[in-house]
Design an enzyme around this catalytic site. Structure first.
Site, PDB file in Angstrom:
ATOM      1  N   ALA A 102      -4.973   2.260  -0.978  1.00  0.00           N
ATOM      2  CA  ALA A 102      -4.674   1.456  -2.167  1.00  0.00           C
ATOM      3  C   ALA A 102      -5.144   0.023  -1.968  1.00  0.00           C
ATOM      4  CB  ALA A 102      -3.180   1.494  -2.474  1.00  0.00           C
ATOM      5  N   ASP A 103      -4.843  -0.552  -0.815  1.00  0.00           N
ATOM      6  CA  ASP A 103      -5.309  -1.908  -0.508  1.00  0.00           C
ATOM      7  C   ASP A 103      -6.828  -1.981  -0.508  1.00  0.00           C
ATOM      8  OD1 ASP A 103      -3.110  -3.617  -0.214  1.00  0.00           O
ATOM      9  OD2 ASP A 103      -2.671  -2.873   1.779  1.00  0.00           O
ATOM     10  N   LEU A 104      -7.459  -1.075   0.228  1.00  0.00           N
ATOM     11  CA  LEU A 104      -8.914  -1.123   0.376  1.00  0.00           C
ATOM     12  C   LEU A 104      -9.619  -0.882  -0.950  1.00  0.00           C
ATOM     13  CD1 LEU A 104      -9.189   0.818   3.738  1.00  0.00           C
ATOM     14  CD2 LEU A 104      -9.730  -1.595   3.393  1.00  0.00           C
ATOM     15  N   ASP A 148       0.819  -1.206   0.000  1.00  0.00           N
ATOM     16  CA  ASP A 148       0.000   0.000   0.000  1.00  0.00           C
ATOM     17  C   ASP A 148       0.856   1.261   0.000  1.00  0.00           C
ATOM     18  OD1 ASP A 148      -2.871   1.219   0.684  1.00  0.00           O
ATOM     19  OD2 ASP A 148      -1.393   2.203   1.968  1.00  0.00           O
TER      20      ASP A 148
END
Length: 398
Positions: free
Chosen positions: A168-170, A140
């Site tokens: 970014a991950d979510l 992320d």
């Protein structure tokens, strides 16, 4: 499971955040999500030492509620064969390993598509499956830096700052779930499965819409504005006498209401603030003027006054204040679950509501291999065969 995806079977071969976010969303919508964890250790999120609840990783509990759990050694031929049995009955497989990992295990897109052409295979990676960086891993922090998010976050003149949440991950998980649902609609029409390919890089770039528009139009890369907006003002946080609040006075009508509420109707004709272009050109002066007025009264007084005038405004909450707010509770965004090891736990609830097929959270995050026997039985293995898998180390049952 309740929800509009009831009856849909999903295999989640993923860990940490992006893939598990996708799996959790699909599970909230009613899909039967089976989390397939590695042996030994399982999802690396289990290793986050603090905070822990009853000895169990709190981040793992939050990201993996509503799923069943199977533990398989996919490097072991028997573990690989067990997963292939599960693929035969699955609608979707989600993985977020480094590109090429599933191929090395003999479980990549080409193999699984040939075995089951209707399977939807979703790959979440660092940079996507193509391009000069296509084989790279994903983090992320690195994605936020690559996409420019860190260059627009923080206060002017200060070092680059990561967005506080792992956006970014979510967002990669959100985009993956959206792509899977679109592919599922396509499959309903044609019977064909396909590969869904998204990445942390693209998920981070997807967050830059307003700022990208500035660069596309002018060739200028926007700089950080703290809580301010790149296109409109006033639209940011201000300090009252006893705390912080945000004001969304971006359009002209709301700006003029702000002027009335703070007792400065003269600002409506002030050349520095007469329209949005002038306010953006004179943003430091605008912020200084508003701070000087807003600091004279308490936050609750100002928020009540802005509400009466119809100006968008709100308090700057801590995470604890946000999660305990009556509106958060009323919307079911905090759920209580009983975990066999951690005991009473709480997690975030489903963020999408349905009138006919309610989403819900009904399962605690699984212990490592908690449902291995149960799931393998559903896929045609008898207890003797499962015992042999467990004895060989190809599977684990908690």
């Amino acid at each position: 499971m309740p929800g509009p995806l009831a009856g849909v079977r999903v295999l989640e071969c993923a860990q940490i955040m992006a893939g598990p976010t996708c799996g959790a969303l699909l599970a909230d919508l009613g899909a039967d999500v089976v989390k397939v964890e590695k042996i030994p250790g399982g999802d690396d999120a289990r290793l986050y030492r603090e905070p822990r609840v009853g000895g169990v990783s709190a981040p793992f509990l939050v990201m993996n509620r509503n799923k069943r759990g199977v533990a398989l050694d996919l490097k072991h031929p028997a573990g690989r064969d067990a997963l292939l049995r599960m693929v035969d009955e699955a609608d979707v497989l989600v993985e977020n390993y480094r590109p090429g990992t599933m191929d090395k295990l003999g479980l990549g897109w080409d193999v699984l598509h040939a075995r089951k052409p209707s399977l939807i295979y979703c790959a979440i990676s660092g940079y996507g499956l193509t391009g000069p960086l296509g084989g790279g891993g994903g983090f992320d922090l690195v994605a936020q830096a690559f996409a420019g998010l860190m260059s627009i976050t923080g206060e002017p003149g200060r070092p680059p700052v990561k967005v506080g949440s792992s956006v970014a991950d979510l967002n990669a998980g959100l985009l993956a779930a959206t792509g899977i649902l679109a592919a599922y609609v396509h499959r309903l029409k044609t019977g064909e499965g396909q590969r869904v390919d998204t990445s942390l890089m693209e998920a981070a770039l997807h967050q830059t819409g307003w700022h990208a528009s500035v660069w596309f139009a002018t060739g200028r890369s926007p700089e950080p504005l703290g809580s301010g907006h790149v296109l409109a003002a006033p639209y940011q946080a201000f300090r009252a006498a006893d705390g912080w609040l945000v004001i969304g006075g971006a359009n002209q009508a709301n700006w003029e209401r702000v002027c009335d509420v703070v007792g400065r109707p003269d600002w409506k004709a002030d050349p520095r603030f007469v329209d949005n272009s002038a306010r953006m050109a004179n943003l430091p002066a605008l912020v200084a003027e508003l701070d000087a007025v807003l600091s004279t009264r308490g936050r609750a007084d100002w928020l009540a006054a802005f509400e009466r005038a119809g100006v968008p405004a709100g308090p700057v909450h801590t995470i604890g204040e946000a999660l305990s707010h009556p509106q958060t509770i009323a919307r079911g965004m905090v759920v209580e679950l009983e975990h066999p090891v951690a005991g009473a736990t709480r997690a975030l609830g489903p963020p999408v509501k349905f009138s006919a097929t309610p989403a819900g959270v009904t399962r605690h995050a699984p212990s490592l291999g908690e449902h291995t026997r149960e799931v393998l039985r559903e896929h045609g293995l008898d207890d003797a065969a499962i015992d042999a898998l467990l004895a060989s180390g190809a599977a684990l049952q908690s």
